[in-house]
Design a protein around this motif. Structure first.
Motif: not given
Length: 361
Positions: A323-351
């Protein structure tokens, strides 16, 4: 699966895509189901960038009904390993919260019992679930074809005014703490002990989960924490003024703090259709940015919990991505939504924790 570490360099918070349009509808039931081609594209994306789901209450359900076998499709509960895999879930934050109104001593004992149930679950299904304590563990689990399993949040009231309790929970594997309902993080603001909790959580790399916090308390916690904060399950209050949904003020505070709002699949909070849930995801991205939106469905219950059509269990994730693809979401933004943002938050907390060094509150 090819060996993967963090997200590819092409996936970044600064991805320049126009924000998807938002609507104010939370009850649409007429959206067209994703076509097969879109679902195939969604499944392909999730095979590389699986979902890091911010909230699942299965542990509490299993404590009440321990007979469930989640290695096979289970009619008696909405979460099992086959449906997690069908939905492309690669990391799961297992909620260890207890129902409100419990006496403090019961909160502590019930939290500890849930930790025991969660650890037993991972021992029972070692080929599918892997206890995760860090962002590296999250990537490692994905590389090994397992679902990274994080313990938490635990309720802030379980600390009983003791930083030693927070350190003990960390030793047991807990990596998320929910201040909502705790005396030290009320609407009136953080107490002196509350500030100590935030500093110690930062030192230990324990994320603060602001789900359920009043807006003023959420904004104060986001400002006080040197590490990113999360809201593990929420909708957008601008679309539906449910008390469990975050306001735009809180979304802006999350954006400024490098935090993350994870959108839930709850009829009362996000509407009764997949389209309505996608509206909430769109709104969070439009207000807080592509680097501050995630997914926290809050599955894990027995039959009877109202769910949006098409998103009744974890296997529905590809439909939302399509559905989000049909709304024009790019693959980079979808990758952030599903996985990248969660991993980044964990890495930032560890830093942040490494920067704090050996300092102890």
């Amino acid at each position: 699966m090819a060996d993967l570490q963090d997200e590819p360099h092409s996936v970044g918070i600064g991805a320049e895509d126009p924000p998807a349009s938002t609507t104010t509808s939370t009850t649409s039931t007429t959206s067209t189901p994703p076509v097969a081609a879109a679902l195939d594209r969604a499944a392909e994306l999730l095979s590389v960038h699986p979902v890091a789901d911010g909230c699942n209450t299965l542990i509490w359900t299993l404590r009440q009904s321990p007979y469930h076998d989640i290695d096979t499709p289970e009619a008696g509960v909405d979460t099992d390993i086959p449906r997690l895999r069908a939905g492309g879930v690669g990391a799961q934050f297992w909620s260890l919260l207890v129902p409100p109104g419990r006496p403090p001593e019961d909160v502590v004992s019930e939290t500890l019992e849930q930790i025991d149930v969660a650890l037993a679950l991972m021992r029972r299904y070692p080929d599918s679930l892997l206890l995760a304590l860090s962002a590296d563990d999250m990537a490692d689990a994905r590389n090994r074809g397992r679902i990274a399993s994080f313990l938490g949040p635990v309720p802030g009231s379980a600390l009983t005014d003791s930083l030693g309790a927070l350190r003990a929970f960390h030793t047991l594997g807990v990596r998320i703490l929910a201040p909502a309902g705790a005396d030290w993080a009320s609407q009136e603001g953080l107490t002196a002990f509350g500030h100590q909790v935030v500093r110690e959580a930062n030192r230990l790399s324990i994320l603060l989960d602001l789900a359920g916090c009043e807006p003023a308390a959420a904004c104060q916690l986001a400002a006080a924490s040197k590490a990113p904060v999360v809201v593990s399950n929420t909708g957008a209050a601008a679309l539906n003024p449910h008390p469990g949904n975050v306001t735009d003020e809180v979304l802006l505070a999350l954006r400024d703090a490098g935090g993350l709002a994870m959108v839930t699949f709850d009829t009362a909070r996000t509407g009764d259709s997949l389209h309505a849930v996608a509206d909430h995801v769109d709104h969070v991205r439009a207000v807080a940015g592509a680097g501050a939106v995630g997914l926290g469905a809050a599955f894990g219950s027995e039959p009877g919990s109202p769910r949006p059509a098409g998103l009744t269990d974890p296997s529905g994730y590809p439909k939302l991505i399509a559905e989000l693809m049909d709304r024009g979401w790019s693959e980079p933004d979808l990758a952030l939504l599903t996985w990248g943002n969660a991993q980044r938050v964990l890495r930032d907390a560890e830093f942040t924790a490494r920067a704090a060094g050996h300092r102890r509150t």
